[in-house]
Design a protein around this motif. Structure first.
Motif, PDB file in Angstrom:
ATOM      1  N   ILE A 188      -0.962  -6.360  -6.244  1.00  0.00           N
ATOM      2  CA  ILE A 188      -0.588  -7.017  -5.363  1.00  0.00           C
ATOM      3  C   ILE A 188      -1.665  -7.578  -4.190  1.00  0.00           C
ATOM      4  CG2 ILE A 188       1.113  -7.563  -3.407  1.00  0.00           C
ATOM      5  CD1 ILE A 188       3.067  -6.093  -4.929  1.00  0.00           C
ATOM      6  N   PRO A 260       4.392  -4.869   0.703  1.00  0.00           N
ATOM      7  CA  PRO A 260       3.503  -5.949   0.289  1.00  0.00           C
ATOM      8  C   PRO A 260       2.749  -6.475   1.477  1.00  0.00           C
ATOM      9  CG  PRO A 260       5.202  -6.283  -0.904  1.00  0.00           C
ATOM     10  CD  PRO A 260       5.731  -5.077   0.214  1.00  0.00           C
ATOM     11  N   ASN A 280       7.833  -9.919   3.849  1.00  0.00           N
ATOM     12  CA  ASN A 280       8.281  -9.015   2.882  1.00  0.00           C
ATOM     13  C   ASN A 280       9.711  -7.927   3.195  1.00  0.00           C
ATOM     14  OD1 ASN A 280       6.469  -9.686   0.641  1.00  0.00           O
ATOM     15  ND2 ASN A 280       5.266  -8.968   2.198  1.00  0.00           N
ATOM     16  N   TYR A 283      12.958  -8.184   0.890  1.00  0.00           N
ATOM     17  CA  TYR A 283      12.553  -7.550  -0.271  1.00  0.00           C
ATOM     18  C   TYR A 283      12.528  -6.110  -0.183  1.00  0.00           C
ATOM     19  CZ  TYR A 283       9.872  -5.990  -4.177  1.00  0.00           C
ATOM     20  OH  TYR A 283       9.473  -5.134  -5.140  1.00  0.00           O
ATOM     21  N   LYS A 287      15.457  -2.540  -1.585  1.00  0.00           N
ATOM     22  CA  LYS A 287      14.876  -1.554  -2.660  1.00  0.00           C
ATOM     23  C   LYS A 287      15.006  -0.205  -2.212  1.00  0.00           C
ATOM     24  CE  LYS A 287      13.521  -4.884  -5.540  1.00  0.00           C
ATOM     25  NZ  LYS A 287      14.019  -5.099  -6.812  1.00  0.00           N
ATOM     26  N   TYR A 339       1.312  -0.579  -4.242  1.00  0.00           N
ATOM     27  CA  TYR A 339       0.985  -0.504  -5.515  1.00  0.00           C
ATOM     28  C   TYR A 339       2.252  -0.685  -6.611  1.00  0.00           C
ATOM     29  CZ  TYR A 339      -2.796  -0.610  -9.084  1.00  0.00           C
ATOM     30  OH  TYR A 339      -3.672  -0.880 -10.071  1.00  0.00           O
ATOM     31  N   HIS A 340       2.714  -1.895  -6.908  1.00  0.00           N
ATOM     32  CA  HIS A 340       3.825  -2.373  -7.611  1.00  0.00           C
ATOM     33  C   HIS A 340       4.061  -1.459  -8.904  1.00  0.00           C
ATOM     34  CE1 HIS A 340       6.347  -4.774 -10.276  1.00  0.00           C
ATOM     35  NE2 HIS A 340       7.159  -4.623  -9.455  1.00  0.00           N
ATOM     36  N   GLU A 341       3.106  -1.095  -9.672  1.00  0.00           N
ATOM     37  CA  GLU A 341       3.270  -0.652 -10.955  1.00  0.00           C
ATOM     38  C   GLU A 341       3.192   0.981 -10.757  1.00  0.00           C
ATOM     39  OE1 GLU A 341      -0.299   0.969 -14.356  1.00  0.00           O
ATOM     40  OE2 GLU A 341      -0.179  -1.038 -13.597  1.00  0.00           O
ATOM     41  N   TYR A 343       5.193   2.065  -8.149  1.00  0.00           N
ATOM     42  CA  TYR A 343       6.689   2.170  -7.707  1.00  0.00           C
ATOM     43  C   TYR A 343       7.600   1.765  -9.096  1.00  0.00           C
ATOM     44  CZ  TYR A 343       5.107   2.476  -3.002  1.00  0.00           C
ATOM     45  OH  TYR A 343       4.599   3.101  -2.018  1.00  0.00           O
TER      46      TYR A 343
END
Length: 546
Positions: A188, A260, A280, A283, A287, A339-341, A343
């Motif tokens: 991101i 983010p 953000n 968002y 979560k 780091y989106h991946e 999470y």
């Protein structure tokens, strides 16, 4: 904008003459490509054409445009002089300039006459932007003066100044032992961003950035004393920034572990930082996740750093499957980014660890150089120490370990599965498997000669020793290979080799190829393909670790 407000400065690469377009506007493939230079293509760009990128200006009132610089060379990082009469820019206007990747020179061009003057400067790369002092007598740039001595990313890029005539060269920030390239990796937060050095109105200070232990700090250089000082908060990850005209406030695009990126304001008078945006928030509030935790551990006396992400509803009394995620570069760094991946993997029920082994940047030149000529060590030892540390925490199931990584991280994944069987599943992404073939089929492959003491035919044993393909018959770990078909950095041939060899050996292997995508699929690929990639990774680990 020019300081007088009359003109706009920009870089422009015209549409190439030889490219033909059909009635629907789609480019037609050429009849042939006649190649004469060693560097003839670039990942996520394609093949170079007969045109060049040059400095242009447009009149803000009339809209007329004019090309200021010409020639069979490319221009970079243009900036206005304070009086709006000239433009400084970077270029290499020499024979075989495409093959001389660690050289740029500084030039000044008159906006009215187009006359170009060379500014004598130390040799070496100057990728980090260029700027004039307020009185127009001095130029500042980011770079170093030791080209072709080490592999990419070993030498620290630092702040430099010199007069517009090339005299009085000065260096700042050497004692920090940190690079001024923004090399924190994520999916991101943007990486490798360039912000030119920013002068205060008096010309007494310059603001620039460094990468440091998973952070990216703002640094102030005092030009009279030569001293530098980090002025941003301890956990700052600043990606790009600008100041108001009085240099009272610096605003930056900042990353954090919990969200983010947002915008932050740094008061240059008081040192106070304030978050400006909360784009953000909705968002994040929707979560449920555990924020990545920064951890430290040691390997043979070497202090190391990493981050651990636990699944939602984590229970320390349970045993969890574990995934080690390895970064690329090799001289990049993981850091305090959302780091989106990581999470996504944690959401799927895994404890995820990502770390900066030796060979990473952000910890000094010696740390970065540790793997030169031997890419897999001591990185392998450091990565195994990371796994051992995670197991020592008490909630990792040592019999359900997985490993993945991309680019150099894919290389290390390949190395790990050909040197140990402790992992029950692995995913190698956009990887390097054979160093000798990479020398010839990567867009910048010849550059690894600086890493391994020459070309493959000059140092055959070293290339063989440190290529995972040399040991491919030792791989027993179930392996998923993910590669993009338009990857010009780590050519898809690297993935082909592993898949063919393991299929020939009747091992457990599958291959996922993404059409039309370059090396950076995970960061800026088409959304449906990015989503599919993550699903393939989760499904593979679910198959072998759950």
């Amino acid at each position: 904008w020019s300081p007088d407000g009359d003109k706009l400065l920009f870089l422009f690469h015209p549409s190439v003459r030889e490219i033909k377009v059909d009635k629907k506007g789609k480019e037609k493939a050429p009849v042939f490509r006649h190649i004469k230079d060693i560097w003839y293509r670039l990942d996520d760009h394609g093949y170079f054409d007969s045109e060049n990128t040059h400095v242009w200006v447009t009149n803000a009132r009339t809209g007329t445009v004019r090309q200021v610089v010409k020639g069979d060379y490319d221009d970079m990082s243009p900036c206005w002089s304070p009086d709006s009469k000239e433009i400084a820019f970077l270029s290499l206007r020499e024979k075989d300039w495409r093959s001389r990747s660690e050289e740029q020179d500084i030039f000044r061009v008159s906006v009215s006459s187009g006359r170009i003057k060379t500014v004598p400067s130390p040799p070496g790369p100057k990728f980090g932007g260029l700027s004039y002092s307020p009185d127009g007598k001095t130029l500042a740039y980011i770079g170093h003066d030791k080209p072709y001595q080490d592999g990419w990313g070993v030498e620290n890029s630092i702040l430099n100044t010199l007069s517009v005539t090339g005299k009085g060269h000065q260096k700042y920030g050497e004692a920090l032992d940190r690079t001024s390239e923004m090399i924190t990796l994520g999916d991101i937060t943007p990486s490798f961003t360039i912000t030119p050095p920013i002068w205060d109105p008096e010309g007494s200070k310059i603001y620039y950035g460094i990468s440091d232990k998973g952070r990216q700090h703002i640094v102030a250089a005092n030009l009279s004393t030569g001293k530098t000082k980090v002025i941003s908060d301890a956990d700052t990850v600043a990606c790009s920034w600008s100041t108001d005209p009085s240099c009272a406030t610096l605003v930056y695009n900042g990353a954090s572990l919990s969200s983010p990126d947002e915008l932050y304001a740094l008061d240059l008078r008081t040192g106070a930082t304030k978050q400006m945006t909360h784009l953000n928030r909705s968002y994040i509030n929707s979560k449920k996740y555990n924020i990545a935790e920064e951890i430290e551990f040691e390997n043979d006396g070497q202090k190391l750093m990493g981050w651990l992400v636990r699944p939602p509803k984590f229970n320390s009394k349970k045993k969890y499957p574990f995934i080690l995620n390895i970064h690329g570069g090799p001289r990049g760094q993981y850091g305090r980014t959302f780091y989106h991946e990581m999470y996504v993997l944690a959401e799927a029920g895994y404890v995820v660890m990502y770390t900066n082994p030796r060979g990473s940047q952000g910890y000094g030149k010696k740390f970065a150089k540790a793997i030169q000529g031997k890419w897999a060590e001591p990185a392998m030892s450091d990565l195994m120490a990371a796994v051992d540390h995670a197991i020592s925490l008490g909630y990792i199931d040592k019999d359900r370990l997985g490993v993945t990584g991309g680019s150099y991280g894919g290389y290390m994944t390949n190395w790990i599965v050909t040197h140990t069987d402790r992992f029950k599943g692995a995913v190698t992404q956009r990887s390097v498997s054979d160093l000798s073939s990479m020398f010839g089929n990567s867009d910048i492959g010849w550059d690894i000669g600086l890493e391994f003491g020459g070309a493959p035919w000059e140092n055959k044993d070293t290339y063989l020793k440190w290529s995972p393909m040399t040991y491919i018959d030792k791989c027993t770990t179930p392996l998923l290979i993910i590669h993009s078909e338009l990857d010009l950095r780590c050519n898809i041939e690297q993935g082909d080799q592993i898949f063919t060899a393991l299929k020939y050996l009747k091992r457990d292997v599958e291959y996922v190829r993404f059409p039309e995508e370059p090396h950076g699929l995970s960061r800026h690929g088409r959304p449906d393909r990015r989503e599919a990639r993550l699903k393939f990774i989760v499904d593979w680990f679910d198959k072998y670790l759950i």
